[in-house]
Design a protein around this motif. Structure first.
Motif, PDB file in Angstrom:
ATOM      1  N   PRO A 121       0.830  -1.203   0.000  1.00 28.35           N
ATOM      2  CA  PRO A 121       0.000   0.000   0.000  1.00 28.35           C
ATOM      3  C   PRO A 121       0.871   1.262   0.000  1.00 28.35           C
ATOM      4  O   PRO A 121       1.994   1.249   0.500  1.00 28.35           O
ATOM      5  CB  PRO A 121      -0.802  -0.101   1.303  1.00 28.35           C
ATOM      6  CG  PRO A 121      -0.554  -1.479   1.818  1.00 28.35           C
ATOM      7  CD  PRO A 121       0.757  -1.913   1.263  1.00 28.35           C
ATOM      8  N   ASP A 122       0.351   2.330  -0.549  1.00 29.40           N
ATOM      9  CA  ASP A 122       1.077   3.590  -0.554  1.00 29.40           C
ATOM     10  C   ASP A 122       1.102   4.172   0.861  1.00 29.40           C
ATOM     11  O   ASP A 122       0.070   4.300   1.510  1.00 29.40           O
ATOM     12  CB  ASP A 122       0.398   4.574  -1.517  1.00 29.40           C
ATOM     13  CG  ASP A 122       1.228   5.820  -1.743  1.00 29.40           C
ATOM     14  OD1 ASP A 122       2.462   5.741  -1.640  1.00 29.40           O
ATOM     15  OD2 ASP A 122       0.631   6.880  -2.023  1.00 29.40           O
ATOM     16  N   GLY A 123       2.293   4.508   1.355  1.00 32.50           N
ATOM     17  CA  GLY A 123       2.414   5.153   2.655  1.00 32.50           C
ATOM     18  C   GLY A 123       2.283   4.229   3.849  1.00 32.50           C
ATOM     19  O   GLY A 123       2.123   4.697   4.976  1.00 32.50           O
ATOM     20  N   LEU A 124       2.366   2.914   3.635  1.00 34.78           N
ATOM     21  CA  LEU A 124       2.255   1.973   4.753  1.00 34.78           C
ATOM     22  C   LEU A 124       3.445   2.124   5.704  1.00 34.78           C
ATOM     23  O   LEU A 124       4.591   2.170   5.281  1.00 34.78           O
ATOM     24  CB  LEU A 124       2.206   0.538   4.221  1.00 34.78           C
ATOM     25  CG  LEU A 124       2.137  -0.573   5.278  1.00 34.78           C
ATOM     26  CD1 LEU A 124       0.783  -0.545   5.968  1.00 34.78           C
ATOM     27  CD2 LEU A 124       2.380  -1.935   4.630  1.00 34.78           C
ATOM     28  N   ARG A 125       3.168   2.197   7.004  1.00 34.72           N
ATOM     29  CA  ARG A 125       4.232   2.239   8.000  1.00 34.72           C
ATOM     30  C   ARG A 125       4.830   0.847   8.176  1.00 34.72           C
ATOM     31  O   ARG A 125       4.115  -0.134   8.319  1.00 34.72           O
ATOM     32  CB  ARG A 125       3.677   2.734   9.334  1.00 34.72           C
ATOM     33  CG  ARG A 125       3.377   4.212   9.392  1.00 34.72           C
ATOM     34  CD  ARG A 125       4.634   5.060   9.245  1.00 34.72           C
ATOM     35  NE  ARG A 125       5.633   4.748  10.246  1.00 34.72           N
ATOM     36  CZ  ARG A 125       5.692   5.315  11.448  1.00 34.72           C
ATOM     37  NH1 ARG A 125       4.803   6.219  11.800  1.00 34.72           N
ATOM     38  NH2 ARG A 125       6.649   4.982  12.299  1.00 34.72           N
ATOM     39  N   LEU A 126       6.144   0.800   8.176  1.00 34.87           N
ATOM     40  CA  LEU A 126       6.864  -0.459   8.339  1.00 34.87           C
ATOM     41  C   LEU A 126       7.434  -0.552   9.756  1.00 34.87           C
ATOM     42  O   LEU A 126       7.457   0.425  10.498  1.00 34.87           O
ATOM     43  CB  LEU A 126       8.004  -0.532   7.325  1.00 34.87           C
ATOM     44  CG  LEU A 126       7.619  -0.427   5.848  1.00 34.87           C
ATOM     45  CD1 LEU A 126       8.880  -0.302   4.995  1.00 34.87           C
ATOM     46  CD2 LEU A 126       6.803  -1.628   5.411  1.00 34.87           C
ATOM     47  N   PHE A 127       7.892  -1.747  10.104  1.00 36.36           N
ATOM     48  CA  PHE A 127       8.648  -1.914  11.347  1.00 36.36           C
ATOM     49  C   PHE A 127      10.050  -1.357  11.089  1.00 36.36           C
ATOM     50  O   PHE A 127      10.997  -2.102  10.835  1.00 36.36           O
ATOM     51  CB  PHE A 127       8.702  -3.383  11.756  1.00 36.36           C
ATOM     52  CG  PHE A 127       7.362  -3.990  12.027  1.00 36.36           C
ATOM     53  CD1 PHE A 127       6.604  -3.564  13.114  1.00 36.36           C
ATOM     54  CD2 PHE A 127       6.847  -4.970  11.199  1.00 36.36           C
ATOM     55  CE1 PHE A 127       5.367  -4.126  13.374  1.00 36.36           C
ATOM     56  CE2 PHE A 127       5.608  -5.533  11.454  1.00 36.36           C
ATOM     57  CZ  PHE A 127       4.859  -5.109  12.539  1.00 36.36           C
ATOM     58  N   ASP A 128      10.164  -0.027  11.144  1.00 32.78           N
ATOM     59  CA  ASP A 128      11.358   0.623  10.620  1.00 32.78           C
ATOM     60  C   ASP A 128      12.518   0.702  11.603  1.00 32.78           C
ATOM     61  O   ASP A 128      13.539   1.338  11.314  1.00 32.78           O
ATOM     62  CB  ASP A 128      11.019   2.027  10.100  1.00 32.78           C
ATOM     63  CG  ASP A 128      10.361   2.924  11.148  1.00 32.78           C
ATOM     64  OD1 ASP A 128      10.364   2.540  12.329  1.00 32.78           O
ATOM     65  OD2 ASP A 128       9.855   3.998  10.761  1.00 32.78           O
ATOM     66  N   ARG A 129      12.405   0.054  12.751  1.00 31.20           N
ATOM     67  CA  ARG A 129      13.531  -0.001  13.681  1.00 31.20           C
ATOM     68  C   ARG A 129      14.360  -1.259  13.484  1.00 31.20           C
ATOM     69  O   ARG A 129      15.131  -1.668  14.364  1.00 31.20           O
ATOM     70  CB  ARG A 129      13.024   0.077  15.126  1.00 31.20           C
ATOM     71  CG  ARG A 129      12.351   1.400  15.449  1.00 31.20           C
ATOM     72  CD  ARG A 129      13.334   2.548  15.454  1.00 31.20           C
ATOM     73  NE  ARG A 129      12.682   3.843  15.652  1.00 31.20           N
ATOM     74  CZ  ARG A 129      13.324   4.998  15.750  1.00 31.20           C
ATOM     75  NH1 ARG A 129      14.639   5.007  15.666  1.00 31.20           N
ATOM     76  NH2 ARG A 129      12.663   6.123  15.923  1.00 31.20           N
ATOM     77  N   LEU A 130      14.179  -1.892  12.330  1.00 29.32           N
ATOM     78  CA  LEU A 130      14.969  -3.057  11.940  1.00 29.32           C
ATOM     79  C   LEU A 130      15.802  -2.717  10.709  1.00 29.32           C
ATOM     80  O   LEU A 130      15.400  -1.875   9.894  1.00 29.32           O
ATOM     81  CB  LEU A 130      14.054  -4.237  11.593  1.00 29.32           C
ATOM     82  CG  LEU A 130      13.245  -4.879  12.717  1.00 29.32           C
ATOM     83  CD1 LEU A 130      12.276  -5.893  12.134  1.00 29.32           C
ATOM     84  CD2 LEU A 130      14.161  -5.543  13.727  1.00 29.32           C
ATOM     85  N   PRO A 131      16.957  -3.373  10.523  1.00 31.65           N
ATOM     86  CA  PRO A 131      17.651  -3.265   9.241  1.00 31.65           C
ATOM     87  C   PRO A 131      16.786  -3.857   8.121  1.00 31.65           C
ATOM     88  O   PRO A 131      15.907  -4.696   8.378  1.00 31.65           O
ATOM     89  CB  PRO A 131      18.924  -4.093   9.452  1.00 31.65           C
ATOM     90  CG  PRO A 131      19.082  -4.190  10.934  1.00 31.65           C
ATOM     91  CD  PRO A 131      17.695  -4.189  11.495  1.00 31.65           C
ATOM     92  N   GLY A 132      17.036  -3.442   6.898  1.00 28.95           N
ATOM     93  CA  GLY A 132      16.203  -3.878   5.779  1.00 28.95           C
ATOM     94  C   GLY A 132      16.105  -5.380   5.630  1.00 28.95           C
ATOM     95  O   GLY A 132      15.015  -5.943   5.508  1.00 28.95           O
ATOM     96  N   ALA A 133      17.255  -6.070   5.640  1.00 31.34           N
ATOM     97  CA  ALA A 133      17.253  -7.519   5.455  1.00 31.34           C
ATOM     98  C   ALA A 133      16.503  -8.216   6.584  1.00 31.34           C
ATOM     99  O   ALA A 133      15.778  -9.196   6.352  1.00 31.34           O
ATOM    100  CB  ALA A 133      18.683  -8.048   5.368  1.00 31.34           C
ATOM    101  N   ALA A 134      16.663  -7.715   7.809  1.00 28.26           N
ATOM    102  CA  ALA A 134      15.964  -8.320   8.948  1.00 28.26           C
ATOM    103  C   ALA A 134      14.450  -8.121   8.821  1.00 28.26           C
ATOM    104  O   ALA A 134      13.666  -9.012   9.151  1.00 28.26           O
ATOM    105  CB  ALA A 134      16.468  -7.712  10.252  1.00 28.26           C
ATOM    106  N   LEU A 135      14.037  -6.941   8.337  1.00 26.96           N
ATOM    107  CA  LEU A 135      12.612  -6.681   8.148  1.00 26.96           C
ATOM    108  C   LEU A 135      12.013  -7.617   7.104  1.00 26.96           C
ATOM    109  O   LEU A 135      10.948  -8.214   7.308  1.00 26.96           O
ATOM    110  CB  LEU A 135      12.400  -5.230   7.730  1.00 26.96           C
ATOM    111  CG  LEU A 135      10.969  -4.851   7.339  1.00 26.96           C
ATOM    112  CD1 LEU A 135      10.007  -5.053   8.498  1.00 26.96           C
ATOM    113  CD2 LEU A 135      10.912  -3.405   6.843  1.00 26.96           C
ATOM    114  N   ILE A 136      12.710  -7.786   5.995  1.00 26.59           N
ATOM    115  CA  ILE A 136      12.215  -8.657   4.932  1.00 26.59           C
ATOM    116  C   ILE A 136      12.118 -10.098   5.432  1.00 26.59           C
ATOM    117  O   ILE A 136      11.113 -10.788   5.196  1.00 26.59           O
ATOM    118  CB  ILE A 136      13.122  -8.582   3.689  1.00 26.59           C
ATOM    119  CG1 ILE A 136      13.147  -7.155   3.134  1.00 26.59           C
ATOM    120  CG2 ILE A 136      12.639  -9.543   2.608  1.00 26.59           C
ATOM    121  CD1 ILE A 136      14.263  -6.906   2.140  1.00 26.59           C
ATOM    122  N   ALA A 137      13.154 -10.563   6.121  1.00 26.76           N
ATOM    123  CA  ALA A 137      13.142 -11.929   6.647  1.00 26.76           C
ATOM    124  C   ALA A 137      12.020 -12.114   7.665  1.00 26.76           C
ATOM    125  O   ALA A 137      11.335 -13.145   7.687  1.00 26.76           O
ATOM    126  CB  ALA A 137      14.493 -12.258   7.288  1.00 26.76           C
TER     127      ALA A 137
END
Length: 288
Positions: A121-137
């Motif tokens: 979705p446009d503008g969805l908030r992510l769990f942004d206190r993680l590194p990118g690879a950790a978030l994807i995993a």
């Protein structure tokens, strides 16, 4: 490049607005095989309605998106594109109507339907206190992947999307374009059958956009379906096999890109159908 061929073994989150199914249908794999054999739509939107106060955002909108298509949804600002896609993917409750994902009603059986979806979705908030690879995993494990598989795919997606150099940088410190790319990776990691993307190329530089286009084309070639919204007619005309033009929450035209274009380029056809072109009158004071 990661293997993006759709899978059938994913587990996804359930929308909190929807009633839980009593039990998962035991014959689902056979039913899915039946659907593929009979060429039913990948995503079938049926009479969707959403009203906010006195504003009809989406009014009795129906749209059938075939398997294996690269489907563009275009319209002016405020046309109802985002609201439609949120209802289509189970993220916003419609006032009326429903969405059928690969033959499964997303409101009657949300778990079964959502495991087939990848959504950005446009503008969805992510769990942004993680590194990118950790978030994807992490998102991959939520969807039923083992830790090893999720981490391997996260690494592959970070490389494919040009994010490898981000290393252990937290997503909160990413640029807007990098955040958009990691959100796309989160929607792809579990290899869904249907990918729904709201403005995926916004804030993306041309080189990164070319890489994303290649990934999405490979996903479609491998049997997946991509639905994307965009304001950029040239991008839609280049990428999409099908397109729907919507305005004021209704479909003005839908079909193959060639059919909707009706002998014109998509930008011209869009302006013909939507109208409302304004002229810069009364701004003579800007001239020097």
């Amino acid at each position: 490049m990661p293997d993006l061929r759709p899978e059938e073994s994913d587990v996804s989150l359930t929308n909190s607005h929807c009633p839980e199914p009593a039990s998962a249908p035991s014959a689902l794999p056979t039913f899915t095989h039946y659907l593929e054999q009979h060429d039913l739509p990948a995503l079938d939107l049926r009479h969707l309605v959403k009203v906010f106060g006195n504003t009809v955002a989406v009014g009795d909108l129906s749209l059938s998106i075939p398997h294996g298509s690269f489907y563009g949804v275009v319209g002016p600002n405020g046309a109802g594109k985002t609201t439609t896609l949120l209802m289509a993917t189970g993220m916003l409750t419609p006032d009326r109507g429903t969405s059928i994902v690969d033959g499964i009603d997303i409101w009657a059986q949300p778990q079964a339907a959502k495991k087939k979806l990848g959504v950005m979705p446009d503008g969805l908030r992510l769990f942004d206190r993680l590194p990118g690879a950790a978030l994807i995993a992490y998102m991959g494990m939520i969807r039923g992947l083992t830790k090893d598989v999720a981490q391997e795919r996260a690494h592959q997606l970070m490389n494919a999307l040009g994010l490898a150099e981000a290393g252990k940088k937290l997503v909160v410190d990413y640029s807007q374009g990098m955040t958009k790319k990691v959100a796309l990776a989160c929607s792809l990691v579990h290899a869904p059958r249907v990918l729904v993307l709201d403005e995926p190329f916004e804030a993306i530089d041309p080189i990164s956009a070319a890489g994303i286009e290649e990934i999405l084309q490979a996903f479609v070639t491998g049997g997946g379906t991509v639905v994307l919204s965009s304001h950029v007619m040239a991008t839609v005309q280049k990428l999409c096999s099908h397109v729907a033009i919507i305005d004021h929450g209704r479909v003005l035209a839908a079909g193959t890109t060639q059919e909707v274009g009706a002998g014109s380029d998509l930008d011209t056809r869009f302006r013909e159908l939507v109208g409302g072109v304004t002229h810069a009158e009364g701004l003579e004071w800007l001239q020097h």
